[in-house]
Design a protein around this motif. Structure first.
Motif, PDB file in Angstrom:
ATOM      1  N   SER A 118      -1.663   7.273  -9.742  1.00 28.30           N
ATOM      2  CA  SER A 118      -1.707   8.710  -9.431  1.00 28.30           C
ATOM      3  C   SER A 118      -2.719   9.431 -10.325  1.00 28.30           C
ATOM      4  O   SER A 118      -3.276  10.456  -9.933  1.00 28.30           O
ATOM      5  CB  SER A 118      -0.319   9.334  -9.588  1.00 28.30           C
ATOM      6  N   ARG A 119      -3.004   8.910 -11.509  1.00 23.38           N
ATOM      7  CA  ARG A 119      -3.988   9.500 -12.410  1.00 23.38           C
ATOM      8  C   ARG A 119      -5.408   9.051 -12.077  1.00 23.38           C
ATOM      9  O   ARG A 119      -6.362   9.507 -12.689  1.00 23.38           O
ATOM     10  CB  ARG A 119      -3.684   9.132 -13.853  1.00 23.38           C
ATOM     11  N   GLY A 120      -5.524   8.072 -11.155  1.00 23.88           N
ATOM     12  CA  GLY A 120      -6.850   7.596 -10.771  1.00 23.88           C
ATOM     13  C   GLY A 120      -7.300   6.375 -11.560  1.00 23.88           C
ATOM     14  O   GLY A 120      -8.413   5.888 -11.372  1.00 23.88           O
ATOM     15  N   GLU A 121      -6.481   5.871 -12.446  1.00 24.64           N
ATOM     16  CA  GLU A 121      -6.808   4.681 -13.241  1.00 24.64           C
ATOM     17  C   GLU A 121      -6.345   3.442 -12.470  1.00 24.64           C
ATOM     18  O   GLU A 121      -5.256   2.910 -12.702  1.00 24.64           O
ATOM     19  CB  GLU A 121      -6.106   4.740 -14.606  1.00 24.64           C
ATOM     20  N   HIS A 122      -7.177   2.987 -11.550  1.00 21.56           N
ATOM     21  CA  HIS A 122      -6.782   1.874 -10.686  1.00 21.56           C
ATOM     22  C   HIS A 122      -6.632   0.563 -11.456  1.00 21.56           C
ATOM     23  O   HIS A 122      -5.737  -0.234 -11.155  1.00 21.56           O
ATOM     24  CB  HIS A 122      -7.798   1.697  -9.548  1.00 21.56           C
ATOM     25  N   VAL A 126      -3.175  -1.475 -11.383  1.00 25.31           N
ATOM     26  CA  VAL A 126      -3.097  -2.838 -10.871  1.00 25.31           C
ATOM     27  C   VAL A 126      -2.517  -3.768 -11.934  1.00 25.31           C
ATOM     28  O   VAL A 126      -1.739  -4.676 -11.616  1.00 25.31           O
ATOM     29  CB  VAL A 126      -4.494  -3.312 -10.390  1.00 25.31           C
ATOM     30  N   GLU A 127      -2.847  -3.549 -13.192  1.00 27.34           N
ATOM     31  CA  GLU A 127      -2.299  -4.368 -14.286  1.00 27.34           C
ATOM     32  C   GLU A 127      -0.772  -4.282 -14.322  1.00 27.34           C
ATOM     33  O   GLU A 127      -0.080  -5.300 -14.400  1.00 27.34           O
ATOM     34  CB  GLU A 127      -2.897  -3.889 -15.625  1.00 27.34           C
ATOM     35  N   HIS A 128      -0.241  -3.083 -14.235  1.00 25.13           N
ATOM     36  CA  HIS A 128       1.212  -2.905 -14.281  1.00 25.13           C
ATOM     37  C   HIS A 128       1.877  -3.431 -13.001  1.00 25.13           C
ATOM     38  O   HIS A 128       2.973  -4.018 -13.068  1.00 25.13           O
ATOM     39  CB  HIS A 128       1.571  -1.433 -14.521  1.00 25.13           C
ATOM     40  N   LEU A 129       1.244  -3.235 -11.876  1.00 20.37           N
ATOM     41  CA  LEU A 129       1.819  -3.759 -10.630  1.00 20.37           C
ATOM     42  C   LEU A 129       1.815  -5.292 -10.626  1.00 20.37           C
ATOM     43  O   LEU A 129       2.740  -5.921 -10.091  1.00 20.37           O
ATOM     44  CB  LEU A 129       1.062  -3.214  -9.425  1.00 20.37           C
ATOM     45  N   LEU A 143       4.742  -7.945  -2.227  1.00 16.89           N
ATOM     46  CA  LEU A 143       3.356  -7.855  -1.758  1.00 16.89           C
ATOM     47  C   LEU A 143       3.277  -7.206  -0.386  1.00 16.89           C
ATOM     48  O   LEU A 143       2.349  -6.430  -0.116  1.00 16.89           O
ATOM     49  CB  LEU A 143       2.718  -9.246  -1.713  1.00 16.89           C
ATOM     50  N   ASN A 144       4.221  -7.512   0.467  1.00 14.66           N
ATOM     51  CA  ASN A 144       4.244  -6.892   1.797  1.00 14.66           C
ATOM     52  C   ASN A 144       4.456  -5.381   1.682  1.00 14.66           C
ATOM     53  O   ASN A 144       3.818  -4.592   2.391  1.00 14.66           O
ATOM     54  CB  ASN A 144       5.343  -7.538   2.643  1.00 14.66           C
ATOM     55  N   ILE A 145       5.326  -4.960   0.766  1.00 15.83           N
ATOM     56  CA  ILE A 145       5.543  -3.524   0.545  1.00 15.83           C
ATOM     57  C   ILE A 145       4.279  -2.889  -0.017  1.00 15.83           C
ATOM     58  O   ILE A 145       3.869  -1.799   0.427  1.00 15.83           O
ATOM     59  CB  ILE A 145       6.742  -3.313  -0.404  1.00 15.83           C
ATOM     60  N   PHE A 146       3.646  -3.562  -1.002  1.00 14.30           N
ATOM     61  CA  PHE A 146       2.402  -3.032  -1.570  1.00 14.30           C
ATOM     62  C   PHE A 146       1.310  -2.923  -0.517  1.00 14.30           C
ATOM     63  O   PHE A 146       0.509  -1.993  -0.535  1.00 14.30           O
ATOM     64  CB  PHE A 146       1.918  -3.907  -2.726  1.00 14.30           C
ATOM     65  N   LYS A 147       1.259  -3.863   0.415  1.00 15.00           N
ATOM     66  CA  LYS A 147       0.233  -3.841   1.468  1.00 15.00           C
ATOM     67  C   LYS A 147       0.343  -2.586   2.321  1.00 15.00           C
ATOM     68  O   LYS A 147      -0.669  -2.001   2.722  1.00 15.00           O
ATOM     69  CB  LYS A 147       0.381  -5.091   2.337  1.00 15.00           C
ATOM     70  N   HIS A 148       1.570  -2.152   2.558  1.00 16.64           N
ATOM     71  CA  HIS A 148       1.773  -0.979   3.414  1.00 16.64           C
ATOM     72  C   HIS A 148       1.714   0.338   2.653  1.00 16.64           C
ATOM     73  O   HIS A 148       1.484   1.389   3.254  1.00 16.64           O
ATOM     74  CB  HIS A 148       3.114  -1.084   4.144  1.00 16.64           C
ATOM     75  N   THR A 149       1.911   0.310   1.329  1.00 19.77           N
ATOM     76  CA  THR A 149       1.976   1.578   0.584  1.00 19.77           C
ATOM     77  C   THR A 149       0.736   1.870  -0.261  1.00 19.77           C
ATOM     78  O   THR A 149       0.450   3.033  -0.521  1.00 19.77           O
ATOM     79  CB  THR A 149       3.212   1.581  -0.343  1.00 19.77           C
ATOM     80  N   LEU A 150       0.026   0.832  -0.699  1.00 20.56           N
ATOM     81  CA  LEU A 150      -1.140   1.051  -1.569  1.00 20.56           C
ATOM     82  C   LEU A 150      -2.401   1.253  -0.741  1.00 20.56           C
ATOM     83  O   LEU A 150      -2.510   0.749   0.384  1.00 20.56           O
ATOM     84  CB  LEU A 150      -1.344  -0.154  -2.498  1.00 20.56           C
ATOM     85  N   PRO A 151      -3.384   1.960  -1.299  1.00 22.62           N
ATOM     86  CA  PRO A 151      -4.684   2.056  -0.625  1.00 22.62           C
ATOM     87  C   PRO A 151      -5.325   0.663  -0.529  1.00 22.62           C
ATOM     88  O   PRO A 151      -5.088  -0.194  -1.402  1.00 22.62           O
ATOM     89  CB  PRO A 151      -5.505   2.966  -1.543  1.00 22.62           C
ATOM     90  N   PRO A 152      -6.116   0.418   0.504  1.00 27.35           N
ATOM     91  CA  PRO A 152      -6.703  -0.915   0.682  1.00 27.35           C
ATOM     92  C   PRO A 152      -7.513  -1.398  -0.521  1.00 27.35           C
ATOM     93  O   PRO A 152      -7.457  -2.575  -0.867  1.00 27.35           O
ATOM     94  CB  PRO A 152      -7.593  -0.763   1.911  1.00 27.35           C
ATOM     95  N   LYS A 153      -8.241  -0.503  -1.171  1.00 33.06           N
ATOM     96  CA  LYS A 153      -9.053  -0.894  -2.316  1.00 33.06           C
ATOM     97  C   LYS A 153      -8.169  -1.390  -3.468  1.00 33.06           C
ATOM     98  O   LYS A 153      -8.445  -2.416  -4.098  1.00 33.06           O
ATOM     99  CB  LYS A 153      -9.897   0.296  -2.771  1.00 33.06           C
ATOM    100  N   VAL A 154      -7.083  -0.689  -3.732  1.00 28.81           N
ATOM    101  CA  VAL A 154      -6.166  -1.065  -4.821  1.00 28.81           C
ATOM    102  C   VAL A 154      -5.451  -2.370  -4.465  1.00 28.81           C
ATOM    103  O   VAL A 154      -5.269  -3.245  -5.320  1.00 28.81           O
ATOM    104  CB  VAL A 154      -5.156   0.076  -5.085  1.00 28.81           C
ATOM    105  N   PHE A 155      -5.049  -2.497  -3.203  1.00 26.82           N
ATOM    106  CA  PHE A 155      -4.369  -3.726  -2.785  1.00 26.82           C
ATOM    107  C   PHE A 155      -5.312  -4.921  -2.909  1.00 26.82           C
ATOM    108  O   PHE A 155      -4.893  -6.020  -3.312  1.00 26.82           O
ATOM    109  CB  PHE A 155      -3.850  -3.593  -1.353  1.00 26.82           C
ATOM    110  N   GLU A 156      -6.582  -4.704  -2.595  1.00 28.60           N
ATOM    111  CA  GLU A 156      -7.593  -5.771  -2.745  1.00 28.60           C
ATOM    112  C   GLU A 156      -7.718  -6.178  -4.214  1.00 28.60           C
ATOM    113  O   GLU A 156      -7.796  -7.375  -4.537  1.00 28.60           O
ATOM    114  CB  GLU A 156      -8.937  -5.267  -2.217  1.00 28.60           C
TER     115      GLU A 156
END
Length: 170
Positions: A118-122, A126-129, A143-156
């Motif tokens: 949320s602060r923009g520190e991707h 990602v480290e904490h996730l 991972l399936n939940i993250f795929k649907h909730t995270l932006p594609p760039k962050v999920f990548e």
């Protein structure tokens, strides 16, 4: 010069003409051994061999059972069979209901990941996730939940982090 024949012992009939038997077929008294004697000797040898084999089996079974490495392997084998019987695979390392500290750590890492995202520190998010994935009991579902909730760039970025997580486990 003609050879002189010895007189036959009492009770023995003259030998029939034909090939002369060798000394190995006669016993000490000058008689051929009985078939019963040979069979008895073979039976005794077979019995001795069977007793020796059973003794060998008992000795090495006791030696094997006393080995600490054998006991450890047997316990591990029984433990994995029990886990399979319960429906839990060996891939699931912990039960979330039983281990509250890991559950708290998991929730804390997810919250920290969301906060950094949320602060923009991707990178920090990602480290904490990825830490949350590390302590999660069911990483595929997460991972399936993250795929649907995270932006594609962050999920990548998170997907690229997974091989590093696997190296941390080993």
């Amino acid at each position: 010069m003609a050879q002189r024949r010895r007189p036959l012992p009492a009770g023995r009939a003259p030998r029939a003409p034909g090939p002369r038997p060798t000394l190995s077929t006669w016993d000490a008294r000058g008689r051929m051994p009985c078939v019963r004697t040979l069979l008895g000797l073979l039976a005794a040898l077979a019995a001795c061999g069977a007793v020796a084999f059973l003794g060998y089996c008992v000795y090495f079974d006791r030696k094997r059972r006393g080995d600490p490495a054998f006991k450890r392997r047997l316990r591990d084998k029984r433990r994995t069979q029990a886990q399979k019987a319960e429906g839990q695979g060996p891939a699931q390392l912990w039960d979330p209901a039983k281990n509250e500290k890991l559950q708290e750590l998991f929730l804390q890492e997810v919250r920290m990941g969301e906060l950094w995202l949320s602060r923009g520190e991707h990178g920090m998010g990602v480290e904490h996730l990825s830490n949350a994935l590390l302590v999660c009991g069911q990483p595929q579902k997460l991972l399936n939940i993250f795929k649907h909730t995270l932006p594609p760039k962050v999920f990548e970025m998170l997907l690229h982090k997974i091989p590093l997580i696997c190296q941390m486990l080993l």
